[in-house]
Design a protein around this motif. Sequence first.
Motif, PDB file in Angstrom:
ATOM      1  N   GLY A  25       0.807  -1.226   0.000  1.00  0.00           N
ATOM      2  CA  GLY A  25       0.000   0.000   0.000  1.00  0.00           C
ATOM      3  C   GLY A  25       0.831   1.262   0.000  1.00  0.00           C
ATOM      4  N   GLN A  26       2.000   1.229   0.617  1.00  0.00           N
ATOM      5  CA  GLN A  26       2.801   2.456   0.748  1.00  0.00           C
ATOM      6  C   GLN A  26       3.180   3.034  -0.615  1.00  0.00           C
ATOM      7  OE1 GLN A  26       3.416   4.369   3.316  1.00  0.00           O
ATOM      8  NE2 GLN A  26       4.644   5.751   2.057  1.00  0.00           N
ATOM      9  N   ILE A  27       3.518   2.132  -1.524  1.00  0.00           N
ATOM     10  CA  ILE A  27       3.957   2.595  -2.851  1.00  0.00           C
ATOM     11  C   ILE A  27       2.788   3.286  -3.571  1.00  0.00           C
ATOM     12  CG2 ILE A  27       3.508   0.489  -4.196  1.00  0.00           C
ATOM     13  CD1 ILE A  27       6.393   0.753  -5.223  1.00  0.00           C
ATOM     14  N   GLN A  28       1.595   2.755  -3.349  1.00  0.00           N
ATOM     15  CA  GLN A  28       0.410   3.377  -3.972  1.00  0.00           C
ATOM     16  C   GLN A  28       0.104   4.723  -3.313  1.00  0.00           C
ATOM     17  OE1 GLN A  28      -2.811   0.587  -3.668  1.00  0.00           O
ATOM     18  NE2 GLN A  28      -1.587  -1.080  -4.477  1.00  0.00           N
ATOM     19  N   LEU A  29       0.232   4.726  -2.008  1.00  0.00           N
ATOM     20  CA  LEU A  29      -0.056   5.936  -1.248  1.00  0.00           C
ATOM     21  C   LEU A  29       0.869   7.071  -1.696  1.00  0.00           C
ATOM     22  CD1 LEU A  29      -1.718   6.933   1.236  1.00  0.00           C
ATOM     23  CD2 LEU A  29       0.203   6.214   2.663  1.00  0.00           C
ATOM     24  N   ALA A  30       2.161   6.754  -1.773  1.00  0.00           N
ATOM     25  CA  ALA A  30       3.145   7.763  -2.157  1.00  0.00           C
ATOM     26  C   ALA A  30       2.867   8.250  -3.580  1.00  0.00           C
ATOM     27  CB  ALA A  30       4.549   7.178  -2.051  1.00  0.00           C
ATOM     28  N   GLN A  31       2.491   7.308  -4.435  1.00  0.00           N
ATOM     29  CA  GLN A  31       2.219   7.680  -5.829  1.00  0.00           C
ATOM     30  C   GLN A  31       1.004   8.608  -5.937  1.00  0.00           C
ATOM     31  OE1 GLN A  31       1.627   4.315  -8.344  1.00  0.00           O
ATOM     32  NE2 GLN A  31       1.653   5.564 -10.200  1.00  0.00           N
ATOM     33  N   ARG A  32      -0.027   8.299  -5.161  1.00  0.00           N
ATOM     34  CA  ARG A  32      -1.233   9.149  -5.159  1.00  0.00           C
ATOM     35  C   ARG A  32      -0.883  10.569  -4.729  1.00  0.00           C
ATOM     36  NH1 ARG A  32      -5.216   7.397  -8.188  1.00  0.00           N
ATOM     37  NH2 ARG A  32      -5.468   5.199  -7.847  1.00  0.00           N
ATOM     38  N   TRP A  33      -0.095  10.667  -3.660  1.00  0.00           N
ATOM     39  CA  TRP A  33       0.260  11.997  -3.176  1.00  0.00           C
ATOM     40  C   TRP A  33       1.137  12.730  -4.192  1.00  0.00           C
ATOM     41  CZ3 TRP A  33      -2.613  14.418  -0.139  1.00  0.00           C
ATOM     42  CH2 TRP A  33      -3.172  13.851   1.003  1.00  0.00           C
ATOM     43  N   ALA A  34       2.050  11.978  -4.805  1.00  0.00           N
ATOM     44  CA  ALA A  34       2.929  12.610  -5.804  1.00  0.00           C
ATOM     45  C   ALA A  34       2.082  13.187  -6.943  1.00  0.00           C
ATOM     46  CB  ALA A  34       3.927  11.594  -6.333  1.00  0.00           C
ATOM     47  N   GLU A  35       1.104  12.390  -7.428  1.00  0.00           N
ATOM     48  CA  GLU A  35       0.243  12.867  -8.527  1.00  0.00           C
ATOM     49  C   GLU A  35      -0.549  14.094  -8.095  1.00  0.00           C
ATOM     50  OE1 GLU A  35      -0.383   8.402 -10.348  1.00  0.00           O
ATOM     51  OE2 GLU A  35      -2.092   9.422  -9.419  1.00  0.00           O
ATOM     52  N   THR A  36      -1.063  14.035  -6.878  1.00  0.00           N
ATOM     53  CA  THR A  36      -1.883  15.139  -6.369  1.00  0.00           C
ATOM     54  C   THR A  36      -1.082  16.440  -6.348  1.00  0.00           C
ATOM     55  OG1 THR A  36      -3.059  13.547  -5.008  1.00  0.00           O
ATOM     56  CG2 THR A  36      -3.281  15.848  -4.381  1.00  0.00           C
ATOM     57  N   TRP A  37       0.144  16.384  -5.827  1.00  0.00           N
ATOM     58  CA  TRP A  37       0.940  17.604  -5.699  1.00  0.00           C
ATOM     59  C   TRP A  37       1.541  18.055  -7.027  1.00  0.00           C
ATOM     60  CZ3 TRP A  37       0.934  20.932  -1.707  1.00  0.00           C
ATOM     61  CH2 TRP A  37       0.369  20.478  -0.520  1.00  0.00           C
ATOM     62  N   HIS A  38       1.816  17.067  -7.907  1.00  0.00           N
ATOM     63  CA  HIS A  38       2.357  17.437  -9.229  1.00  0.00           C
ATOM     64  C   HIS A  38       1.405  18.349  -9.979  1.00  0.00           C
ATOM     65  CE1 HIS A  38       5.488  14.011  -9.753  1.00  0.00           C
ATOM     66  NE2 HIS A  38       5.883  14.985  -8.961  1.00  0.00           N
ATOM     67  N   GLN A  39       0.114  18.154  -9.754  1.00  0.00           N
ATOM     68  CA  GLN A  39      -0.859  19.007 -10.449  1.00  0.00           C
ATOM     69  C   GLN A  39      -0.692  20.466 -10.057  1.00  0.00           C
ATOM     70  OE1 GLN A  39      -4.824  17.515 -10.486  1.00  0.00           O
ATOM     71  NE2 GLN A  39      -4.137  15.406 -10.633  1.00  0.00           N
ATOM     72  N   HIS A  40      -0.038  20.691  -8.930  1.00  0.00           N
ATOM     73  CA  HIS A  40       0.236  22.071  -8.502  1.00  0.00           C
ATOM     74  C   HIS A  40       1.704  22.424  -8.724  1.00  0.00           C
ATOM     75  CE1 HIS A  40      -3.678  22.469  -6.617  1.00  0.00           C
ATOM     76  NE2 HIS A  40      -3.526  21.240  -6.195  1.00  0.00           N
ATOM     77  N   GLY A  41       2.405  21.583  -9.465  1.00  0.00           N
ATOM     78  CA  GLY A  41       3.807  21.859  -9.763  1.00  0.00           C
ATOM     79  C   GLY A  41       4.732  21.612  -8.574  1.00  0.00           C
ATOM     80  N   ARG A  42       4.277  20.856  -7.584  1.00  0.00           N
ATOM     81  CA  ARG A  42       5.125  20.611  -6.421  1.00  0.00           C
ATOM     82  C   ARG A  42       5.642  19.173  -6.414  1.00  0.00           C
ATOM     83  NH1 ARG A  42       4.856  23.083  -1.302  1.00  0.00           N
ATOM     84  NH2 ARG A  42       4.306  25.207  -1.563  1.00  0.00           N
ATOM     85  N   GLN A  43       6.918  19.033  -6.053  1.00  0.00           N
ATOM     86  CA  GLN A  43       7.516  17.697  -5.904  1.00  0.00           C
ATOM     87  C   GLN A  43       7.202  17.166  -4.504  1.00  0.00           C
ATOM     88  OE1 GLN A  43       9.159  16.062  -8.261  1.00  0.00           O
ATOM     89  NE2 GLN A  43       9.056  17.761  -9.700  1.00  0.00           N
ATOM     90  N   THR A  44       7.177  15.845  -4.388  1.00  0.00           N
ATOM     91  CA  THR A  44       6.985  15.227  -3.076  1.00  0.00           C
ATOM     92  C   THR A  44       8.164  14.304  -2.785  1.00  0.00           C
ATOM     93  OG1 THR A  44       5.729  13.534  -4.210  1.00  0.00           O
ATOM     94  CG2 THR A  44       4.464  15.224  -3.084  1.00  0.00           C
ATOM     95  N   ALA A  45       8.342  13.954  -1.523  1.00  0.00           N
ATOM     96  CA  ALA A  45       9.393  13.000  -1.154  1.00  0.00           C
ATOM     97  C   ALA A  45       8.809  12.023  -0.149  1.00  0.00           C
ATOM     98  CB  ALA A  45      10.562  13.746  -0.534  1.00  0.00           C
ATOM     99  N   GLN A  46       9.150  10.758  -0.281  1.00  0.00           N
ATOM    100  CA  GLN A  46       8.678   9.766   0.689  1.00  0.00           C
ATOM    101  C   GLN A  46       9.688   9.651   1.828  1.00  0.00           C
ATOM    102  OE1 GLN A  46       6.880   5.633   0.005  1.00  0.00           O
ATOM    103  NE2 GLN A  46       9.077   5.261   0.111  1.00  0.00           N
ATOM    104  N   VAL A  47       9.213   9.797   3.054  1.00  0.00           N
ATOM    105  CA  VAL A  47      10.094   9.654   4.219  1.00  0.00           C
ATOM    106  C   VAL A  47       9.450   8.636   5.156  1.00  0.00           C
ATOM    107  CG1 VAL A  47      11.136  10.847   6.186  1.00  0.00           C
ATOM    108  CG2 VAL A  47      10.842  12.073   4.022  1.00  0.00           C
ATOM    109  N   LEU A  48      10.114   7.489   5.322  1.00  0.00           N
ATOM    110  CA  LEU A  48       9.589   6.462   6.224  1.00  0.00           C
ATOM    111  C   LEU A  48      10.432   6.446   7.486  1.00  0.00           C
ATOM    112  CD1 LEU A  48       8.928   3.597   3.642  1.00  0.00           C
ATOM    113  CD2 LEU A  48       7.332   5.305   4.534  1.00  0.00           C
TER     114      LEU A  48
END
Length: 375
Positions: free
Chosen positions: A85-108
């Motif tokens: 699930g984590q990989i999907q979760l991170a991907q969802r957030w990345a897509e969400t923020w990319h729409q606003h031109g923002r990069q995301t980073a996964q920190v576990l």
Amino acid sequence: MSVAPYSTIIQNGQQPLVIKIGSSLLVQDDQPRVDWMQALATELIQRPGPVVLVSSGAIALGRTTLGLDRKPTNLAESQAAAAVGQIQLAQRWAETWHQHGRQTAQVLLTLDDLEDRGRYLNARNTIETLLGQSIVPIINENDTVATGEIRFGDNDRLAARVAQLTQAELLVLLSDVDGLHTANPEMDQSARLIPDVKHIDASIDALADDGSGTNYGTGGMRSKLTAARIATAAGCPVLLTSGLGEQAPLSRYAETGRGTHFAALDQPRILRKQWLQSLQQHAGRVHLDAGACAALEQGGSLLAVGLTAVDGPFERGSLVGLIGPNGPIGQGLSGYSYDEASRLIGLKSDAFMDALGYAGRGPIVHRDDLVLFEG
Ligand code: GLU
């Protein structure tokens, strides 16, 4: 006044805002709530200061992919679900923020990581570096290496520790409850929402035990209060409010005022500085030039470029004396060992790689880890 933190912190806030999002908000009918995630990002993007998300939902998402139509029943199953699930979760957030031109980073992270001084410093430097580049860290517990049962509610505490680590301006705990109530609103019609808590005393603590305001949330009110206690003691106020419904949660709170605001205790910074002041056993000394002394006076960190000599040996995290051109000016905890610091004398951070064989990890002494002597 509870609504004040929303307007000031969203519109003007410069310090990090940490938002913890429970699984029940992210996953509904086994599907991620993408529209709601988008509404949240649209709201947060308006903020000038950095945003950190502590997001649950890995197990809830992964369990569907694993074909489980029930909650995982043992640790291995939970960990497998979290890994999927984590990989999907991170991907969802990345897509969400990319729409606003923002990069995301996964920190576990694990809570243990934050207890260990060296790993704490690394986590802090990593997150600071990400925030410095306007990247949105998406943090979750590193569930695959957790050794105990994965407890719902752990992310509340993790979020509070992250708020402490980043010196956040506000920690928002988004949940499926509106806030803390005087009694369980599902059982007692006279239950009232408590809009402001100045201090989490025994009477507030007792409310968690009778199930007030919750079932229903993952982690329940107990873990929310524990998180609120950690964050407020570190000087960070906490807002507990609901993320249910389609509306962006902070706008909803601003409109309705439905939430509980926990005030920060205002002494922690002073207490930490007093503690640093009280330490006496110097393992070594670092000498700095006049420019670095001036930067420290202005509240800055000690950078390698202002370093002129080091006396050791000392370890990373050791107490070192700070010596200016005219003598001792203060003391602090070193971000590097003696051996590393001696190789960094006078260098800018882009030369750290050549000197150390790795990119380094921030200042020689971080501003939060040093105290200057009076006069
Ligand atoms: N780390 C867990 C997950 O992502 C959730 C823990 C919590 O909600 O407190 O599934």
